[in-house]
Design a protein around this motif. Structure first.
Motif, short mmCIF file in Angstrom:
data_model
loop_
_atom_site.label_atom_id
_atom_site.label_comp_id
_atom_site.label_asym_id
_atom_site.label_seq_id
_atom_site.Cartn_x
_atom_site.Cartn_y
_atom_site.Cartn_z
N GLY A 58 0.79 -1.23 0.00
CA GLY A 58 0.00 0.00 0.00
C GLY A 58 0.82 1.27 0.00
N ASN A 59 2.15 1.18 -0.13
CA ASN A 59 2.97 2.37 -0.26
C ASN A 59 2.73 3.01 -1.62
N ASN A 60 2.68 4.32 -1.66
CA ASN A 60 2.32 5.06 -2.87
C ASN A 60 3.59 5.63 -3.50
N TRP A 61 3.93 5.18 -4.70
CA TRP A 61 5.18 5.56 -5.37
C TRP A 61 4.90 6.47 -6.56
N VAL A 62 5.68 7.55 -6.64
CA VAL A 62 5.62 8.48 -7.77
C VAL A 62 7.02 8.55 -8.36
N THR A 63 7.16 8.21 -9.64
CA THR A 63 8.48 8.08 -10.25
C THR A 63 8.64 9.03 -11.43
N LEU A 64 9.69 9.84 -11.38
CA LEU A 64 10.11 10.69 -12.50
C LEU A 64 11.38 10.08 -13.07
N PRO A 65 11.29 9.38 -14.21
CA PRO A 65 12.47 8.70 -14.75
C PRO A 65 13.58 9.69 -15.09
N GLY A 66 14.83 9.28 -14.83
CA GLY A 66 15.97 10.13 -15.09
C GLY A 66 16.90 9.53 -16.12
N ALA A 67 17.98 10.25 -16.41
CA ALA A 67 18.98 9.76 -17.34
C ALA A 67 19.65 8.51 -16.81
N SER A 68 19.75 8.41 -15.49
CA SER A 68 20.27 7.21 -14.84
C SER A 68 19.14 6.46 -14.16
N GLU A 69 19.22 5.12 -14.17
CA GLU A 69 18.23 4.33 -13.45
C GLU A 69 18.46 4.34 -11.95
N LYS A 70 19.61 4.83 -11.51
CA LYS A 70 19.86 4.98 -10.08
C LYS A 70 18.79 5.91 -9.50
N GLU A 105 11.13 20.54 -13.93
CA GLU A 105 11.22 21.78 -14.70
C GLU A 105 12.65 22.10 -15.09
N GLU A 106 13.57 21.95 -14.16
CA GLU A 106 14.96 22.32 -14.45
C GLU A 106 15.58 21.42 -15.52
N PHE A 107 15.23 20.14 -15.51
CA PHE A 107 15.85 19.20 -16.43
C PHE A 107 14.90 18.76 -17.54
N HIS A 108 13.82 19.52 -17.74
CA HIS A 108 12.88 19.29 -18.83
C HIS A 108 12.40 17.84 -18.87
N GLY A 109 12.03 17.35 -17.69
CA GLY A 109 11.44 16.03 -17.58
C GLY A 109 12.42 14.88 -17.52
N LYS A 110 13.73 15.17 -17.52
CA LYS A 110 14.73 14.10 -17.51
C LYS A 110 15.87 14.47 -16.56
N PRO A 111 15.67 14.32 -15.25
CA PRO A 111 16.72 14.65 -14.29
C PRO A 111 17.91 13.70 -14.42
N PRO A 112 19.05 14.05 -13.84
CA PRO A 112 20.24 13.20 -13.99
C PRO A 112 20.08 11.81 -13.37
N VAL A 113 19.31 11.70 -12.30
CA VAL A 113 18.97 10.39 -11.72
C VAL A 113 17.46 10.30 -11.62
N THR A 114 16.96 9.10 -11.47
CA THR A 114 15.52 8.90 -11.31
C THR A 114 15.08 9.37 -9.93
N ILE A 115 14.03 10.18 -9.89
CA ILE A 115 13.51 10.71 -8.64
C ILE A 115 12.23 9.95 -8.29
N ARG A 116 12.20 9.40 -7.07
CA ARG A 116 11.01 8.66 -6.63
C ARG A 116 10.54 9.24 -5.30
N VAL A 117 9.28 9.66 -5.27
CA VAL A 117 8.65 10.13 -4.04
C VAL A 117 7.76 9.01 -3.53
N VAL A 118 7.85 8.73 -2.23
CA VAL A 118 7.03 7.67 -1.65
C VAL A 118 6.25 8.20 -0.45
N ASP A 119 4.97 7.88 -0.45
CA ASP A 119 4.09 8.09 0.70
C ASP A 119 3.92 6.73 1.36
N TRP A 120 4.62 6.52 2.47
CA TRP A 120 4.58 5.23 3.15
C TRP A 120 3.20 4.99 3.78
N ALA A 121 2.75 3.76 3.74
CA ALA A 121 1.46 3.39 4.31
C ALA A 121 1.58 3.12 5.80
#
Length: 414
Positions: A58-70, A105-121
């Motif tokens: 039930g954790n809620n994950w939001v992922t913005l893919p980046g140039a790196s999969e890290k 916004e700064e990286f026009h949808g492609k940050p240097p690493v993947t950014i993941r925000v999580v809302d823990w359940a």
């Protein structure tokens, strides 16, 4: 500048209006209000090039893919205790989304690493008494057999409440899949205590979460009539427990960041006309240093035996629960402190007495750090919980700088 701290503050106020009443926040996990919160959260992602899903716990994950999969993980929790505060948990998630917007916004949808925000359940464990539920599933430290049968005060089982929200407790181990490519985890939180206000500082880097030793201590004496039993002939179990309640303060004061608390006392037979024959006391001890924690435990045991003997009683101990101290990553601590100094001019390092999801993430072997923002009056889990708005703006800025520094660190470390 794409980062907009005021937007985050406004969204926190919007969330407060949506999910609070005259008694405070009501965002208790696995309730209709909590589900409403998650719908509100989803609406804040409109227009962002992100992927969103719930994991098996039930954790809620939001992922913005980046140039790196890290992956750089930034997290928090939208659930609250009943009659709680407007910032506990929700600040973490709302600030994290603001940081994600800036990366987008700064990286026009492609940050240097993947950014993941999580809302823990269910970080709080407010309804069923099991804190850090979702993050423990992520970390692989879940306790399914013990947790599935937990009930709330209305007799509803945890397993059934989860199922109503689309979560099957037997699938918790699948949440570990989310650890793939996770390189670092950041968490912002209100301090929930008075230290930063006393120091007149807005922000602090968190050294780690304190270890906890929690025990039930039972003193056995002799029930006797309170009117006919001379004082020198009494075997008063409460007297022994009372001495220990005072002594644990002296034990804790030997160490700058340690705390010891006897939080509950039960007496038997519990009537005014009888000397107490049995007294049960609960002890909670916390410190970041495992050696200090072990020393305090030994000293409390020794003191309990001494006081039992003085009162002609016996004493026995049983462990309720314990968790080891979690120290956060030293390199990320340095980056956190740098970020705080850049936005506020001064920093401070301190441990966290309360547990947080960050502790579970760190236990999973992921480099982790937290930052605190000052709590007014040191109050949390209360409707009067608050933080100055200028400090809220600073903490969003500090989290953003820390995220940028950590993203660069991830690329350098890899």
């Amino acid at each position: 500048m794409p980062l907009n701290p005021q937007r985050a503050i406004d969204e926190l106020k919007e969330l407060r209006a949506l999910t609070s009443n005259e008694n405070g926040a009501q965002r208790v996990a696995w309730t209709d209000t909590w589900l409403k919160v998650r719908e509100w959260f989803a609406s804040k992602l409109n227009g962002l090039p992100v992927e969103r899903h719930y994991d098996a716990a039930g954790n809620n994950w939001v992922t913005l893919p980046g140039a790196s999969e890290k992956c750089l993980l930034i997290g928090g929790h939208l659930d609250s205790v009943p009659n709680g505060g407007w910032l506990d948990g929700s600040l973490n998630v709302v600030a994290a989304i603001e940081v994600l917007r800036r990366f987008n916004e700064e990286f026009h949808g492609k940050p240097p690493v993947t950014i993941r925000v999580v809302d823990w359940a269910d970080e709080e464990g407010a309804r069923f008494g099991r804190s850090l539920l979702g993050s423990s599933a992520f970390a692989g430290t879940h306790s399914i057999a013990a947790d599935r049968v937990r009930t709330d005060r209305d007799g509803v089982k945890l397993e059934d409440a989860l199922r109503r929200c689309g979560v099957e407790i037997d699938r918790f181990p699948e949440a570990a899949k989310e650890r793939k490519n996770a390189a670092a985890y950041l968490e912002l939180h209100i301090e929930q205590g008075p230290v930063l206000e006393r120091l007149n500082l807005p922000l602090a880097a968190v050294l780690g979460t304190k270890g906890v030793e929690r025990h039930l201590i039972t003193f056995h004496g002799q029930e006797a009539h309170s009117g006919s039993t001379p004082m020198q002939d009494r075997r008063d179990a409460l007297a022994a427990a009372a001495k220990l309640a005072l002594e644990i303060r002296n034990i804790a004061r030997k160490h700058p960041d340690a705390v010891c608390t006897i939080g509950s006392v039960k007496t038997f037979p519990g009537i005014v006309t009888a000397v107490v024959g049995r007294c049960e006391a609960t002890l909670d001890q916390r410190d970041l240093d495992p050696r200090v924690l072990a020393q305090m435990f030994r000293e409390a045991q020794e003191a309990s035996r001494r006081f039992a003997e003085e009162e002609k009683c016996t004493v026995e101990w049983s462990r309720i629960w314990n968790i080891e101290p979690i120290a956060f990553h030293p390199a990320l601590l340095d980056l956190c402190e740098q970020s705080i100094r850049e936005v506020s001019g001064a920093s401070h390092r301190m441990p966290s007495g309360p547990l947080h999801d960050a502790a579970e993430v760190s236990r999973a072997g992921i480099s982790t750090v937290m930052l605190f923002v000052q709590s007014l009056r040191g109050i949390s889990h209360n409707k009067i919980e608050d933080t100055r708005e200028d400090h809220l703006a600073l903490c969003v800025q500090a989290l953003d700088r820390l995220a940028s520094k950590t993203a660069a660190w991830i690329l350098y470390a890899s």
